[in-house]
Design a protein around this motif. Structure first.
Motif, short mmCIF file in Angstrom:
data_model
loop_
_atom_site.label_atom_id
_atom_site.label_comp_id
_atom_site.label_asym_id
_atom_site.label_seq_id
_atom_site.Cartn_x
_atom_site.Cartn_y
_atom_site.Cartn_z
N VAL A 277 0.83 -1.20 0.00
CA VAL A 277 0.00 0.00 0.00
C VAL A 277 0.87 1.26 0.00
O VAL A 277 2.07 1.20 0.25
N GLY A 278 0.23 2.38 -0.26
CA GLY A 278 0.92 3.66 -0.25
C GLY A 278 0.20 4.67 0.61
O GLY A 278 -1.01 4.58 0.82
N VAL A 279 0.97 5.64 1.10
CA VAL A 279 0.42 6.73 1.91
C VAL A 279 0.97 8.05 1.36
O VAL A 279 2.17 8.17 1.12
N GLY A 280 0.08 9.02 1.17
CA GLY A 280 0.49 10.31 0.65
C GLY A 280 0.49 11.40 1.70
O GLY A 280 0.52 11.12 2.91
N LEU A 281 0.44 12.65 1.26
CA LEU A 281 0.53 13.80 2.17
C LEU A 281 -0.69 13.91 3.07
O LEU A 281 -0.55 13.98 4.30
N ILE A 282 -1.87 13.95 2.48
CA ILE A 282 -3.10 14.05 3.28
C ILE A 282 -3.50 12.63 3.67
O ILE A 282 -4.00 11.87 2.87
N ALA A 283 -3.25 12.30 4.94
CA ALA A 283 -3.37 10.90 5.38
C ALA A 283 -4.53 10.69 6.34
O ALA A 283 -4.49 9.79 7.18
N GLY A 284 -5.56 11.50 6.20
CA GLY A 284 -6.74 11.37 7.05
C GLY A 284 -7.43 12.71 7.19
O GLY A 284 -6.84 13.76 6.90
N GLU A 285 -8.69 12.69 7.58
CA GLU A 285 -9.47 13.91 7.72
C GLU A 285 -10.31 13.84 8.99
O GLU A 285 -10.52 12.76 9.54
N ASP A 286 -10.77 15.00 9.44
CA ASP A 286 -11.56 14.98 10.68
C ASP A 286 -13.02 14.61 10.43
O ASP A 286 -13.73 14.17 11.33
N GLY A 287 -13.50 14.81 9.20
CA GLY A 287 -14.86 14.41 8.85
C GLY A 287 -15.96 15.33 9.34
O GLY A 287 -17.13 15.11 9.03
N VAL A 288 -15.60 16.38 10.09
CA VAL A 288 -16.63 17.24 10.68
C VAL A 288 -16.51 18.71 10.27
O VAL A 288 -17.45 19.48 10.47
N CYS A 289 -15.38 19.12 9.71
CA CYS A 289 -15.24 20.52 9.28
C CYS A 289 -16.10 20.74 8.03
O CYS A 289 -16.56 19.78 7.39
N GLU A 290 -16.31 21.98 7.66
CA GLU A 290 -17.20 22.27 6.53
C GLU A 290 -16.71 21.66 5.22
O GLU A 290 -17.51 21.04 4.50
N PRO A 291 -15.39 21.78 4.86
CA PRO A 291 -14.96 21.13 3.62
C PRO A 291 -15.24 19.63 3.62
O PRO A 291 -15.69 19.07 2.61
#
Length: 376
Positions: free
Chosen positions: A112-126
């Motif tokens: 597998v590979g992992v990049g720069l953005i490796a997760g999100e909070d899921g609750v912010c507006e974006p």
């Protein structure tokens, strides 16, 4: 800058030739090597204890990690909110060796590979609007979480991408950042086959941008400085090469009818702004290289002609898989130099000095072992 100007990195790894065998046994089981930023400007080899992945995470035995110019924000300690020590690296490829609770999609041994953005909070507006790449509180490899300058990495399972067998780990690593950045910028720009597309800069980003543009069916123009880059640009797929030491690129593009899009990859704001005049009506200047100096713009071609300037940042895990799949389909590969993980400081310095051709990739012992296995 200590640790980045050709000097050997500091090290606190214990062990000696006399007990090397015993050390290796223990090392494999519960310890691993990492290269961390211990203080601004210092890359240091350290020994760390292997930890178990938490819920929703996986532990990866790293094989390769690309070095990116963005790593400088970690190495210099200037990334907003960064706390040290921190292991840099966000172009990571390896194999899953442990699964955290609740992880069902992935399997032990899967590459597998992992990049720069490796997760999100899921609750912010974006995030709530589906734009997770622009999450306001993201997990950022090598910044908010330890990255891939190491033999082992913990990653969020939701942010990893499957790596196809046709790519070596060293080839795949740069595609997880430089690759996806240029690929996504072009494929999301509303372009059509046959459109005139220019790529400014033939370096770590640009040499991939030229390949993607050509294989997406665009009339591809490469913009560089010096006649010595012309052969490389055309070998990569450019139909036309513009030498900025001889010609004004905006003028040449206008003579050709104007570019539908210009992908700017060279980190010079002074060189980017004037390119707007080389765009057709409603053409787009897409910024993916981040210069230190400001981009100065003339408002006239923006207002009269509806031309636009905007930036583009990497993509999601499934975008990474798309990038890798397209690269396999069209035989697109990064031009790389590989070095052992232990030489991370020297490799980072080479990249920062502009000497890399064109992406530096760190290989761990596992990565070296995989690269020497005969093809199946």
């Amino acid at each position: 800058m200590r640790g980045t100007e050709g000097a050997a990195p500091e090290t606190n790894i214990e062990g000696s030739a006399a007990n090397e065998g015993k050390w290796e046994d223990a090392y494999v089981k519960d310890k691993y090597m990492a290269v961390e930023v211990s203080e601004p400007g210092v890359l240091r080899i350290v020994e760390r204890r292997v930890s178990e992945p938490g819920a929703g995470q996986v532990r990866i035995r790293v094989e390769a990690c690309g070095i990116c110019h963005t790593d400088a924000a970690t190495v210099t300690g200037t990334y907003p909110g960064l706390t040290l020590p921190r292991v840099p690296g966000h172009e990571v490829v390896g194999r899953i060796e442990a699964l955290g609770g609740g992880v069902s999609k992935w399997k032990i041994g899967q590459r597998v590979g992992v990049g720069l953005i490796a997760g999100e909070d899921g609750v912010c507006e974006p995030c709530r609007r589906g734009d997770t790449v622009n999450c306001e509180n993201p997990v950022v490899s090598g910044v908010t979480a330890d990255g891939g300058y190491a033999e082992v990495m913990i990653a969020e399972a939701r942010a990893i991408a499957s790596v196809p067998d046709e790519l070596t780990s060293a080839e795949a690593a740069p595609l997880l950042c430089a690759g996806i950045t240029t690929y996504n910028a072009l494929r999301n720009a509303g372009l059509r086959g046959g459109d005139l597309v220019a790529v400014q800069g033939i370096g770590g980003l640009g040499h991939l941008g030229v390949q993607f543009a050509r294989h997406m069916g665009f009339r591809t123009v490469a913009i560089g400085r010096g006649r010595d880059k012309e052969k490389l640009a055309k070998d990569l797929g450019a139909h036309v090469y513009i030498d900025t030491s001889v010609d004004n690129p905006a003028t040449v593009l206008k003579r050709m009818g104007g570019a539908r899009a210009i992908l700017t990859t060279a980190i010079s704001g002074d060189a980017m702004g004037p390119l707007v005049s080389g765009l057709v009506v409603r053409g787009k200047l897409i910024v993916v290289g981040v210069p230190q100096d400001p981009i100065q713009l003339n408002a006239f071609p923006l207002v009269f002609g509806g031309r636009s300037v905007y930036g583009s940042l990497t993509g999601t895990a499934i975008d990474q898989e798309d990038t890798l799949a397209f690269s396999v389909l069209e035989n697109i590969r990064p031009m790389i130099e590989t070095v052992p993980l232990e030489q991370a400081a020297d490799a980072y310095a080479r990249m920062m000095q502009g000497k890399a051709r064109f992406r530096m990739v760190l290989l761990t012992k596992d990565g070296v072992a995989q690269s020497t296995k005969p093809a199946a």
